[in-house]
Design a protein around this motif. Structure first.
Motif, PDB file in Angstrom:
ATOM      1  N   ILE A 213       0.875  -1.169   0.000  1.00  0.00           N
ATOM      2  CA  ILE A 213       0.000   0.000   0.000  1.00  0.00           C
ATOM      3  C   ILE A 213       0.916   1.223   0.000  1.00  0.00           C
ATOM      4  N   ARG A 214       0.982   1.882  -1.121  1.00  0.00           N
ATOM      5  CA  ARG A 214       1.969   2.944  -1.325  1.00  0.00           C
ATOM      6  C   ARG A 214       1.864   4.030  -0.260  1.00  0.00           C
ATOM      7  N   GLY A 215       3.000   4.344   0.324  1.00  0.00           N
ATOM      8  CA  GLY A 215       3.061   5.400   1.324  1.00  0.00           C
ATOM      9  C   GLY A 215       2.542   5.000   2.693  1.00  0.00           C
ATOM     10  N   VAL A 216       2.088   3.747   2.827  1.00  0.00           N
ATOM     11  CA  VAL A 216       1.515   3.311   4.111  1.00  0.00           C
ATOM     12  C   VAL A 216       2.232   2.077   4.641  1.00  0.00           C
ATOM     13  N   GLY A 217       2.086   0.951   3.932  1.00  0.00           N
ATOM     14  CA  GLY A 217       2.674  -0.289   4.424  1.00  0.00           C
ATOM     15  C   GLY A 217       2.221  -1.483   3.619  1.00  0.00           C
ATOM     16  N   TYR A 218       1.695  -2.495   4.302  1.00  0.00           N
ATOM     17  CA  TYR A 218       1.329  -3.744   3.641  1.00  0.00           C
ATOM     18  C   TYR A 218       0.024  -4.298   4.211  1.00  0.00           C
ATOM     19  N   ARG A 219      -0.607  -5.156   3.404  1.00  0.00           N
ATOM     20  CA  ARG A 219      -1.758  -5.911   3.889  1.00  0.00           C
ATOM     21  C   ARG A 219      -1.760  -7.273   3.219  1.00  0.00           C
ATOM     22  N   PHE A 220      -2.390  -8.226   3.889  1.00  0.00           N
ATOM     23  CA  PHE A 220      -2.562  -9.552   3.304  1.00  0.00           C
ATOM     24  C   PHE A 220      -3.892  -9.557   2.562  1.00  0.00           C
ATOM     25  N   ARG A 221      -3.848  -9.953   1.325  1.00  0.00           N
ATOM     26  CA  ARG A 221      -5.008  -9.875   0.447  1.00  0.00           C
ATOM     27  C   ARG A 221      -6.132 -10.791   0.906  1.00  0.00           C
ATOM     28  N   LYS A 222      -7.351 -10.280   0.856  1.00  0.00           N
ATOM     29  CA  LYS A 222      -8.520 -11.116   1.113  1.00  0.00           C
ATOM     30  C   LYS A 222      -8.801 -11.970  -0.115  1.00  0.00           C
ATOM     31  N   PRO A 223      -9.073 -13.259   0.069  1.00  0.00           N
ATOM     32  CA  PRO A 223      -9.378 -14.099  -1.093  1.00  0.00           C
ATOM     33  C   PRO A 223     -10.697 -13.691  -1.724  1.00  0.00           C
ATOM     34  N   GLU A 224     -10.778 -13.813  -3.040  1.00  0.00           N
ATOM     35  CA  GLU A 224     -12.016 -13.488  -3.743  1.00  0.00           C
ATOM     36  C   GLU A 224     -13.045 -14.576  -3.506  1.00  0.00           C
TER      37      GLU A 224
END
Length: 225
Positions: A213-224
């Motif tokens: 996440i640009r300028g913020v950090g990271y996240r683990f993607r939610k599965p579709e």
């Protein structure tokens, strides 16, 4: 897994902290009961290892207040006193286990795993998102049924993100949780560690599970769905 360790004897504290970290635990340490109680009520832990005889608010008082306020985090009491009355008092106040000094760190680790299994159940110890599965007890990670070898730090970071799919974590939050509060906040170790994890997952699954996440950090993607 996150452990709060409250112990005022420096030699024991250093020995136990080192042993727990070698086993992959993230350890917050306090040398007195007042700080320990503050940390216990302001942060989320998988287990608290609590010495009864600490300065300030003693261990039994901390335990009593935690249970009265509805905190159900597993608590292992740690003390030099091995009298039956002391053990019964602690257990009656809501302690999940009791270990007397001296002890082996390996025994403490086994007891930690046992109380966590009893408190959350095996299902919550297995994190599963999409093709990735992470076992918090055995510390094994698989992707599409293929084992992935992770370092302790890589495992702790991946676990931290997988516990909250879709939630964005700043680099500072990740540093504090995985590396500790005293780590240099200007370092790029988070980005380097993320890159290493991605390189190990990519050959097994082309899905970008850890999103930047640009300028913020990271996240683990939610599965579709």
């Amino acid at each position: 897994m996150n452990v709060l360790f409250v112990e005022d004897e420096v030699k024991i504290a250093n020995f136990v902290r080192a042993g727990l970290k070698e086993q992959g635990f993230v350890v917050d340490y306090c040398d007195n009961g007042d700080d320990g109680y503050f940390q216990a009520t302001h942060n989320d832990y998988d287990v608290i290892v609590l010495d009864i005889m600490v300065p300030g608010k003693d261990g039994l008082a901390i335990l009593k207040h935690l249970r009265k306020s509805g905190h159900n985090v597993p608590v292992i009491l740690l003390t030099a006193r091995n009298e039956l009355d002391d053990r019964l008092q602690g257990l009656n106040l809501g302690a999940d286990d009791y270990i007397a000094k001296p002890f082996f760190v390996e025994e403490l680790v086994a007891r930690i795993h046992a109380v966590i299994r009893r408190s959350v159940g095996d299902r919550q110890n297995l994190l599963s998102v999409g093709s990735l599965k992470l076992d918090r007890i055995t510390r094994q990670v698989t992707c599409n049924n293929h084992a992935i070898e992770l370092t302790t730090r890589e495992f702790n970071l991946l676990e931290y993100l997988m516990r909250s799919p879709g939630q964005v974590f700043t680099r500072t939050q990740i540093l504090e949780h995985v590396w500790g509060y005293d780590f240099n906040p200007n370092t790029n170790v988070v980005d380097v560690c993320i890159q290493r994890i991605r390189r190990k997952i990519d050959p097994l699954d082309q899905t970008v599970w850890i999103e930047s996440i640009r300028g913020v950090g990271y996240r683990f993607r939610k599965p579709e769905l």
